[in-house]
Design a protein around this motif. Structure first.
Motif, PDB file in Angstrom:
ATOM      1  N   GLY A   4      90.441  16.121 -92.769  1.00 51.95           N
ATOM      2  CA  GLY A   4      89.406  16.274 -93.853  1.00 51.95           C
ATOM      3  C   GLY A   4      90.093  16.495 -95.095  1.00 51.95           C
ATOM      4  N   GLY A   5      89.121  16.700 -96.246  1.00 56.27           N
ATOM      5  CA  GLY A   5      89.669  17.127 -97.500  1.00 56.27           C
ATOM      6  C   GLY A   5      88.381  17.418 -98.171  1.00 56.27           C
ATOM      7  N   ILE A   6      88.553  18.122 -99.556  1.00 58.43           N
ATOM      8  CA  ILE A   6      87.664  18.776-100.278  1.00 58.43           C
ATOM      9  C   ILE A   6      87.848  18.588-101.611  1.00 58.43           C
ATOM     10  CG2 ILE A   6      88.490  21.096-100.000  1.00 58.43           C
ATOM     11  CD1 ILE A   6      85.674  22.064-100.334  1.00 58.43           C
ATOM     12  N   ASP A   7      86.979  18.180-102.550  1.00 62.95           N
ATOM     13  CA  ASP A   7      87.152  17.959-103.910  1.00 62.95           C
ATOM     14  C   ASP A   7      88.430  17.990-104.480  1.00 62.95           C
ATOM     15  OD1 ASP A   7      84.242  17.718-104.402  1.00 62.95           O
ATOM     16  OD2 ASP A   7      84.001  19.827-104.113  1.00 62.95           O
ATOM     17  N   PRO A   8      89.060  16.697-104.234  1.00 59.22           N
ATOM     18  CA  PRO A   8      90.761  16.881-104.515  1.00 59.22           C
ATOM     19  C   PRO A   8      90.925  17.306-106.143  1.00 59.22           C
ATOM     20  CG  PRO A   8      90.208  14.842-103.295  1.00 59.22           C
ATOM     21  CD  PRO A   8      88.780  15.614-103.746  1.00 59.22           C
ATOM     22  N   ALA A   9      90.041  16.857-107.015  1.00 59.41           N
ATOM     23  CA  ALA A   9      90.111  17.285-108.433  1.00 59.41           C
ATOM     24  C   ALA A   9      89.376  18.854-108.720  1.00 59.41           C
ATOM     25  CB  ALA A   9      89.541  16.210-109.228  1.00 59.41           C
ATOM     26  N   GLY A  10      88.050  18.755-108.365  1.00 57.61           N
ATOM     27  CA  GLY A  10      87.173  19.822-109.052  1.00 57.61           C
ATOM     28  C   GLY A  10      87.639  21.180-108.273  1.00 57.61           C
ATOM     29  N   PHE A  11      87.780  21.162-107.017  1.00 57.74           N
ATOM     30  CA  PHE A  11      88.336  22.349-106.534  1.00 57.74           C
ATOM     31  C   PHE A  11      89.716  22.461-106.097  1.00 57.74           C
ATOM     32  CE2 PHE A  11      88.536  25.151-102.669  1.00 57.74           C
ATOM     33  CZ  PHE A  11      88.117  26.324-102.933  1.00 57.74           C
ATOM     34  N   ASP A  12      90.411  21.585-105.588  1.00 53.69           N
ATOM     35  CA  ASP A  12      91.850  21.642-105.419  1.00 53.69           C
ATOM     36  C   ASP A  12      92.737  21.610-106.557  1.00 53.69           C
ATOM     37  OD1 ASP A  12      93.265  22.566-103.086  1.00 53.69           O
ATOM     38  OD2 ASP A  12      93.812  20.561-102.489  1.00 53.69           O
ATOM     39  N   GLY A  13      92.129  20.942-107.630  1.00 53.83           N
ATOM     40  CA  GLY A  13      93.111  20.965-108.984  1.00 53.83           C
ATOM     41  C   GLY A  13      94.219  20.056-109.083  1.00 53.83           C
ATOM     42  N   ASP A  14      94.318  19.206-107.698  1.00 56.20           N
ATOM     43  CA  ASP A  14      95.313  18.040-107.823  1.00 56.20           C
ATOM     44  C   ASP A  14      95.188  17.055-106.934  1.00 56.20           C
ATOM     45  OD1 ASP A  14      97.721  16.881-107.533  1.00 56.20           O
ATOM     46  OD2 ASP A  14      98.933  18.493-106.963  1.00 56.20           O
ATOM     47  N   PRO A  15      94.560  16.060-107.579  1.00 59.31           N
ATOM     48  CA  PRO A  15      93.686  14.954-106.770  1.00 59.31           C
ATOM     49  C   PRO A  15      94.835  14.310-106.188  1.00 59.31           C
ATOM     50  CG  PRO A  15      93.159  14.796-109.100  1.00 59.31           C
ATOM     51  CD  PRO A  15      93.828  15.968-108.901  1.00 59.31           C
ATOM     52  N   THR A  16      96.106  13.905-106.825  1.00 55.46           N
ATOM     53  CA  THR A  16      96.791  12.940-106.205  1.00 55.46           C
ATOM     54  C   THR A  16      97.733  13.889-105.286  1.00 55.46           C
ATOM     55  OG1 THR A  16      97.415  12.063-108.420  1.00 55.46           O
ATOM     56  CG2 THR A  16      99.173  11.723-106.655  1.00 55.46           C
ATOM     57  N   GLY A  17      98.043  15.214-105.430  1.00 56.50           N
ATOM     58  CA  GLY A  17      98.583  15.953-104.395  1.00 56.50           C
ATOM     59  C   GLY A  17      97.757  15.878-103.051  1.00 56.50           C
ATOM     60  N   GLN A  18      96.572  16.288-103.304  1.00 56.18           N
ATOM     61  CA  GLN A  18      95.854  16.419-102.027  1.00 56.18           C
ATOM     62  C   GLN A  18      95.686  15.119-101.172  1.00 56.18           C
ATOM     63  OE1 GLN A  18      91.432  16.720-100.624  1.00 56.18           O
ATOM     64  NE2 GLN A  18      91.667  18.590-101.848  1.00 56.18           N
ATOM     65  N   LEU A  19      95.462  13.882-101.940  1.00 61.27           N
ATOM     66  CA  LEU A  19      95.303  12.832-101.172  1.00 61.27           C
ATOM     67  C   LEU A  19      96.709  12.456-100.615  1.00 61.27           C
ATOM     68  CD1 LEU A  19      93.052  10.650-103.616  1.00 61.27           C
ATOM     69  CD2 LEU A  19      92.343  11.850-101.430  1.00 61.27           C
TER      70      LEU A  19
END
Ligand code: ZN
Length: 398
Positions: A181-196
Motif C-alpha cells: 500500500g501507499g498513502i498520499d505520496p505528495a500531500g502526506f508523505d512529502g516525497d512522491p518520487t521517494g514513496q513510489l
C-alpha cells in the motif's frame, strides 16, 4: 464438496435478459445454467424467483482498525487527515486493537450480507509492527471457506517520513501479504518520487500488487494519478495497480475526467471509490465509458476514523449509486457491477461472476431487478461461497 441445484432463480448476467433459470453447482463451480435442469440425487433448493447476484467484493476496508462487536467508542478523530492518523495510533493500545475477535465479528457480518471477497488494508508502522497482519489472518482463518481475505501492507503513518516502515512492509510481503500500500505520496508523505520508488520496488521484488490511498485533491491529486500511471507503464505492472479513493478524480472537470479515465484504462490502473462522507466519488459513467476498472469498498467500519459503517456491501453499492446520482436502471447496475465484477478484476479473480465455469459465490435476494436490489437493500436470503450455503436470511448458516 456437496453439489446443489438451485431451482427457479433469476441470475443477473449483465447484458443478458433476466430470465428464470436453474443453476447446477458442482465442485464449487457453476456447472450448468438453464431451464428445467435435471440432476439425479443432487440436493435442490427452490429460489422462488429470487434474483441471483454474484458474491460482493469489498475491495477496500480496514479490518484491523475495527471496533465491531466491542463497546461503543465516541469518535475523537477530529477532521484533519494528520489528526485522524495520530488519534488512530495513539488510542490503539488503550482499546486493544488490532484484535482478532473484532475483525472476525465484522467478517461474520460481511459474509451474512453476501460479501465473498475482501481486500483489507492493514496498518503497519514501527509501533504496531505486523500485529494487524496476525490479527486479521487469525480472523480470516476462523471464516475459512466462507470468505477470502486479501491483505494490503499499508503504511498509514507514512513511508518516507516514517523510518523503519519500509523494512516492515518488506517483511510483511516476504510473509505472504499480497499487496503493498501507499498513502498520499505528495500531500502526506512529502516525497512522491521517494514513496513510489519504495512501493514499486517492493512490488517488483515480491511480485506483489499495489494499492495506494490517494486523498490529495485538485491538481496535486491529478498530477499523482499521472505519476502512478507512468510508473505502472514503466514497470509493466498494468492490471496490478489500484488507486484508492482518488478524491481528485470526482472533482475534476468532465473533459479532464474522461482524459484520465482513458489513461487509466490504457495503463491498467484501477480505481476504488467508497463514497466516504462528502468526499468526491469517482464518476462511474466516465470510468465505464473508458473501459477503466472501478471497484467499491466500505473503507473504515466503526473504528477510530468513523463511527459509521455496517460492512454491508449491497448498502455501500447503493450509497455509491446515490452519491454519483445514478438514476436509470442501467446506470445503477454500473454500481452493482463495480461492487462485484469490478472488485474481482482488482483482485485478479478470473472466475467471479455468473456463468458456466464460474465460482459458485452467489447471493439471492427478493427484488424485481438488480437496480431495485441496490436501492431497496433487501435481506440476503441465501449466501453461497464455493457452492456451499454460508448464510441464510442475514445470519451465518453455521
Ligand atoms: Zn482506506
Amino acid at each position: 464438496m456437496t453439489d446443489l441445484l438451485l431451482r427457479d432463480g433469476r441470475p443477473w448476467m449483465p447484458g443478458q435478459p433476466l430470465d428464470t433459470a436453474d443453476l447446477l453447482l458442482r465442485d464449487g463451480r457453476i456447472a450448468q445454467i438453464g431451464a428445467n435442469l435435471e440432476a439425479a440425487g443432487v440436493e435442490t433448493l427452490d429460489l422462488d424467483g429470487a434474483l441471483v447476484l454474484p458474491g460482493f467484493v469489498d475491495t477496500h476496508c480496514h479490518l484491523d482498525k475495527t471496533l465491531w462487536s466491542g463497546p461503543w467508542v465516541p469518535n475523537t478523530g477530529g477532521r484533519s487527515l494528520a489528526g485522524r492518523i495520530a488519534n488512530g495510533e495513539n488510542r490503539r493500545a488503550e482499546l486493544g486493537i488490532p484484535r482478532a475477535d473484532y475483525s472476525a465479528a465484522l467478517l461474520a457480518t460481511m459474509i451474512a450480507g453476501g460479501t465473498a471477497h475482501v481486500r483489507s488494508h492493514i496498518d503497519i508502522d514501527p509501533s504496531v509492527g505486523l500485529a494487524g497482519v496476525e490479527a486479521v489472518r487469525t480472523a480470516a482463518e476462523r471464516h475459512r471457506g466462507r470468505v477470502d481475505v486479501e491483505l494490503v501492507a499499508f503504511p498509514q503513518g507514512g513511508l518516507v517520513r516514517r523510518p523503519g516502515t519500509a523494512e516492515l512492509l518488506d517483511e510483511a510481503l516476504s510473509g505472504g501479504v499480497e499487496v503493498v500500500g501507499g498513502i498520499d505520496p505528495a500531500g502526506f508523505d512529502g516525497d512522491p518520487t521517494g514513496q513510489l520508488d519504495i512501493i514499486f520496488g517492493l512490488a517488483e521484488r515480491h511480485g506483489a500488487k499495489i494499492d495506494i490511498h490517494l486523498h490529495d485533491g485538485g491538481s496535486l491529486g491529478a498530477w499523482e494519478f499521472e505519476l502512478i500511471i507512468e510508473r505502472t507503464k514503466a514497470t509493466g505492472l498494468g492490471g496490478r495497480v489500484t488507486i484508492s479513493h482518488a478524491y481528485a478524480m470526482g472533482a475534476l472537470p468532465a473533459d479532464e475526467q474522461r482524459r484520465i479515465a482513458d489513461r487509466l484504462a490504457e495503463a491498467g490502473v484501477a480505481m476504488v471509490t467508497c463514497a466516504v462522507g462528502d468526499a468526491p466519488v469517482v464518476p462511474l459513467r466516465v470510468m465505464h465509458a473508458a473501459g477503466a476498472t472501478l471497484a467499491l469498498g466500505n473503507d473504515g467500519i466503526r473504528d477510530l476514523w468513523t463511527p459509521y459503517g455496517d460492512g454491508d456491501m449491497l448498502r455501500r453499492i447503493g450509497t455509491v449509486a446515490f452519491r454519483d446520482r445514478l438514476l436509470a436502471d442501467e446506470e445503477i447496475e454500473l454500481a452493482l457491477t463495480a461492487g462485484t465484477l469490478g472488485g474481482a478484476r482488482v483482485l485478479g479473480l478470473t472466475d467471479h461472476g455468473i456463468g458456466v465455469g464460474g465460482r459458485a459465490d452467489l447471493v439471492t435476494v427478493d427484488a424485481a431487478t438488480p437496480a431495485a436490489a441496490v436501492v431497496g437493500v433487501p435481506t440476503r436470503k441465501l449466501v453461497l461461497k464455493g457452492g456451499r450455503v454460508v448464510a441464510r436470511d442475514g445470519q451465518l448458516a453455521d
